[in-house]
Design a protein around this motif. Structure first.
Motif, PDB file in Angstrom:
ATOM      1  N   PHE A   1      11.423   8.327  -2.127  1.00 25.36           N
ATOM      2  CA  PHE A   1      11.069   8.645  -0.739  1.00 25.36           C
ATOM      3  C   PHE A   1      12.168   9.433  -0.034  1.00 25.36           C
ATOM      4  O   PHE A   1      11.960   9.925   1.071  1.00 25.36           O
ATOM      5  CB  PHE A   1      10.716   7.379   0.037  1.00 25.36           C
ATOM      6  CG  PHE A   1       9.334   6.881  -0.257  1.00 25.36           C
ATOM      7  CD1 PHE A   1       8.231   7.682  -0.017  1.00 25.36           C
ATOM      8  CD2 PHE A   1       9.127   5.627  -0.800  1.00 25.36           C
ATOM      9  CE1 PHE A   1       6.957   7.238  -0.301  1.00 25.36           C
ATOM     10  CE2 PHE A   1       7.855   5.178  -1.082  1.00 25.36           C
ATOM     11  CZ  PHE A   1       6.767   5.977  -0.830  1.00 25.36           C
TER      12      PHE A   1
ATOM     13  N   ILE B   1       1.434   5.095  -0.325  1.00 22.15           N
ATOM     14  CA  ILE B   1       0.713   6.365  -0.170  1.00 22.15           C
ATOM     15  C   ILE B   1       1.645   7.508  -0.544  1.00 22.15           C
ATOM     16  O   ILE B   1       2.710   7.673   0.052  1.00 22.15           O
ATOM     17  CB  ILE B   1       0.205   6.526   1.274  1.00 22.15           C
ATOM     18  CG1 ILE B   1      -0.743   5.371   1.628  1.00 22.15           C
ATOM     19  CG2 ILE B   1      -0.503   7.881   1.451  1.00 22.15           C
ATOM     20  CD1 ILE B   1      -1.145   5.323   3.092  1.00 22.15           C
TER      21      ILE B   1
ATOM     22  N   MET C   1      -3.540   6.309  -2.596  1.00 18.43           N
ATOM     23  CA  MET C   1      -2.970   5.042  -2.147  1.00 18.43           C
ATOM     24  C   MET C   1      -3.026   4.077  -3.320  1.00 18.43           C
ATOM     25  O   MET C   1      -4.102   3.839  -3.878  1.00 18.43           O
ATOM     26  CB  MET C   1      -3.730   4.486  -0.954  1.00 18.43           C
ATOM     27  CG  MET C   1      -3.184   3.130  -0.495  1.00 18.43           C
ATOM     28  SD  MET C   1      -3.665   2.675   1.207  1.00 18.43           S
ATOM     29  CE  MET C   1      -5.450   2.755   1.115  1.00 18.43           C
TER      30      MET C   1
ATOM     31  N   HIS D   1      10.452  12.835  -1.365  1.00 18.73           N
ATOM     32  CA  HIS D   1       9.027  13.150  -1.300  1.00 18.73           C
ATOM     33  C   HIS D   1       8.350  12.463  -0.129  1.00 18.73           C
ATOM     34  O   HIS D   1       8.743  11.394   0.297  1.00 18.73           O
ATOM     35  CB  HIS D   1       8.337  12.721  -2.597  1.00 18.73           C
ATOM     36  CG  HIS D   1       8.909  13.376  -3.812  1.00 18.73           C
ATOM     37  ND1 HIS D   1       8.758  14.721  -4.061  1.00 18.73           N
ATOM     38  CD2 HIS D   1       9.660  12.881  -4.827  1.00 18.73           C
ATOM     39  CE1 HIS D   1       9.384  15.019  -5.186  1.00 18.73           C
ATOM     40  NE2 HIS D   1       9.941  13.926  -5.669  1.00 18.73           N
ATOM     41  N   MET D   2       7.290  13.073   0.317  1.00 24.18           N
ATOM     42  CA  MET D   2       6.448  12.523   1.367  1.00 24.18           C
ATOM     43  C   MET D   2       5.813  11.212   0.920  1.00 24.18           C
ATOM     44  O   MET D   2       5.459  11.053  -0.248  1.00 24.18           O
ATOM     45  CB  MET D   2       5.342  13.537   1.655  1.00 24.18           C
ATOM     46  CG  MET D   2       4.626  13.304   2.937  1.00 24.18           C
ATOM     47  SD  MET D   2       3.239  14.482   3.081  1.00 24.18           S
ATOM     48  CE  MET D   2       1.899  13.377   2.606  1.00 24.18           C
ATOM     49  N   GLY D   3       5.637  10.326   1.853  1.00 24.25           N
ATOM     50  CA  GLY D   3       4.937   9.096   1.524  1.00 24.25           C
ATOM     51  C   GLY D   3       5.349   7.964   2.422  1.00 24.25           C
ATOM     52  O   GLY D   3       6.260   8.090   3.241  1.00 24.25           O
ATOM     53  N   VAL D   4       4.686   6.854   2.250  1.00 27.57           N
ATOM     54  CA  VAL D   4       4.966   5.691   3.081  1.00 27.57           C
ATOM     55  C   VAL D   4       4.495   4.455   2.332  1.00 27.57           C
ATOM     56  O   VAL D   4       3.634   4.542   1.450  1.00 27.57           O
ATOM     57  CB  VAL D   4       4.259   5.826   4.461  1.00 27.57           C
ATOM     58  CG1 VAL D   4       2.758   5.678   4.340  1.00 27.57           C
ATOM     59  CG2 VAL D   4       4.810   4.838   5.467  1.00 27.57           C
ATOM     60  N   VAL D   5       5.096   3.316   2.645  1.00 33.61           N
ATOM     61  CA  VAL D   5       4.653   2.047   2.071  1.00 33.61           C
ATOM     62  C   VAL D   5       4.379   1.075   3.206  1.00 33.61           C
ATOM     63  O   VAL D   5       5.236   0.862   4.065  1.00 33.61           O
ATOM     64  CB  VAL D   5       5.704   1.423   1.128  1.00 33.61           C
ATOM     65  CG1 VAL D   5       5.139   0.163   0.478  1.00 33.61           C
ATOM     66  CG2 VAL D   5       6.156   2.411   0.064  1.00 33.61           C
ATOM     67  N   PHE D   6       3.174   0.502   3.210  1.00 36.61           N
ATOM     68  CA  PHE D   6       2.836  -0.585   4.121  1.00 36.61           C
ATOM     69  C   PHE D   6       2.955  -1.902   3.366  1.00 36.61           C
ATOM     70  O   PHE D   6       2.397  -2.045   2.280  1.00 36.61           O
ATOM     71  CB  PHE D   6       1.392  -0.464   4.628  1.00 36.61           C
ATOM     72  CG  PHE D   6       1.109   0.788   5.406  1.00 36.61           C
ATOM     73  CD1 PHE D   6       2.043   1.340   6.262  1.00 36.61           C
ATOM     74  CD2 PHE D   6      -0.127   1.407   5.291  1.00 36.61           C
ATOM     75  CE1 PHE D   6       1.763   2.489   6.986  1.00 36.61           C
ATOM     76  CE2 PHE D   6      -0.414   2.558   6.015  1.00 36.61           C
ATOM     77  CZ  PHE D   6       0.531   3.098   6.866  1.00 36.61           C
TER      78      PHE D   6
ATOM     79  N   GLU E   1       0.881  -1.174   0.000  1.00 35.24           N
ATOM     80  CA  GLU E   1       0.000   0.000   0.000  1.00 35.24           C
ATOM     81  C   GLU E   1       0.914   1.216   0.000  1.00 35.24           C
ATOM     82  O   GLU E   1       1.561   1.513   0.995  1.00 35.24           O
ATOM     83  CB  GLU E   1      -0.915  -0.020   1.220  1.00 35.24           C
ATOM     84  CG  GLU E   1      -1.917  -1.173   1.174  1.00 35.24           C
ATOM     85  CD  GLU E   1      -2.644  -1.391   2.474  1.00 35.24           C
ATOM     86  OE1 GLU E   1      -3.884  -1.315   2.470  1.00 35.24           O
ATOM     87  OE2 GLU E   1      -1.983  -1.643   3.502  1.00 35.24           O
TER      88      GLU E   1
ATOM     89  N   GLY F   1       1.834  13.638   7.930  1.00 34.59           N
ATOM     90  CA  GLY F   1       3.097  12.963   8.128  1.00 34.59           C
ATOM     91  C   GLY F   1       4.096  13.963   8.645  1.00 34.59           C
ATOM     92  O   GLY F   1       3.731  15.091   8.987  1.00 34.59           O
TER      93      GLY F   1
END
Lengths: 113, 113, 113
Positions: free
Chosen positions: A86, A15, A65, A89-94, A13, A46
């Motif tokens: 990353f 985002i 997402m 840039h802002m963001g995240v991975v689940f 996921e 974030g």
């Protein structure tokens, strides 16, 4: 009629800000990922600040997402491919373990998985 | 360039009526959660009745899902903090195990996790 | 005040074209599932082509994700019930392990689960 198949896969996921949606999708395409789903108009907070998704006139601040399921041996390379992004840039991975019920929609896991 | 870090965390997916979004986000903020994502305009059916998300003129009935990732030792206190709320209001929390790839966006897990 | 209960359940995330949302929800209802959440206006790409969620004037092409949590012994029958559908239509189901915090909103797991 084909039977449904269950495959153990990794769910990613991802985002990111909406303006980078195509970058992520292109990266997935080049990695051989054949299916993904996009959830639009997310808000988020974030460490880079708050992002409010309902300001439709300011769509660049909206988050998306990107959900995909990949064979386990593809998850690592995709995450590495996202590293430079990353860093800037802002963001995240689940990442999580899932079973996928499908009819050939996703890339086949390698033998032995 | 920093390398991506993988952390084992608990993913919480908190689904509540939209009017209580701020209550949940405030609770997360006070618990020290530094990042979350909001999915807007959900519909749902639960034991308290049906809720249809597309009636934008009746926004109080729209559901939201607040997604966050927290260190394992923070998940329990957050769920306990939500108990009085869920005694009065519709909603549900899904908890699952995930790996989070990030660059300092989420609270550091305690040592030993 | 009741205490929150944690139950081990299976989370199903069923992604289909929006026009089949009612078919899936009806199937869940008939299977005894008492709660679900709908995420609207998704885009996706699968082996049947690309589907772009933001074309609101072409709503038949919009995807939805139906999220539900069911006791483990109900997950298999639901997936089997969806088999004929997925033999004809685009879509995918992600199954994962979750804990559900709730106050009687979901069907009770059978004893011994």
């Amino acid at each position: 009629m084909k039977a449904l198949k269950q495959s153990q896969m990794k769910k990613l996921e991802i985002i990111v800000q909406g303006e980078y949606q195509e970058f992520v999708v292109d990266l997935l395409d080049r990695a051989g990922v054949s299916g993904w789903t996009l959830v639009h108009n997310l808000s988020g907070k974030g460490s880079h600040g708050s992002h409010e998704g309902h300001l439709m006139f300011n769509a660049d601040d909206v988050l998306v997402m990107i959900i995909t399921a990949v064979p386990e041996d593809l998850a690592g390379p995709i995450l590495e491919g996202l590293t430079p992004f990353f860093n800037k840039h802002m963001g995240v991975v689940f990442t999580s373990d899932i079973s996928v019920t499908r009819l050939g929609k996703f890339q086949q896991p390698a033998p032995g998985q």
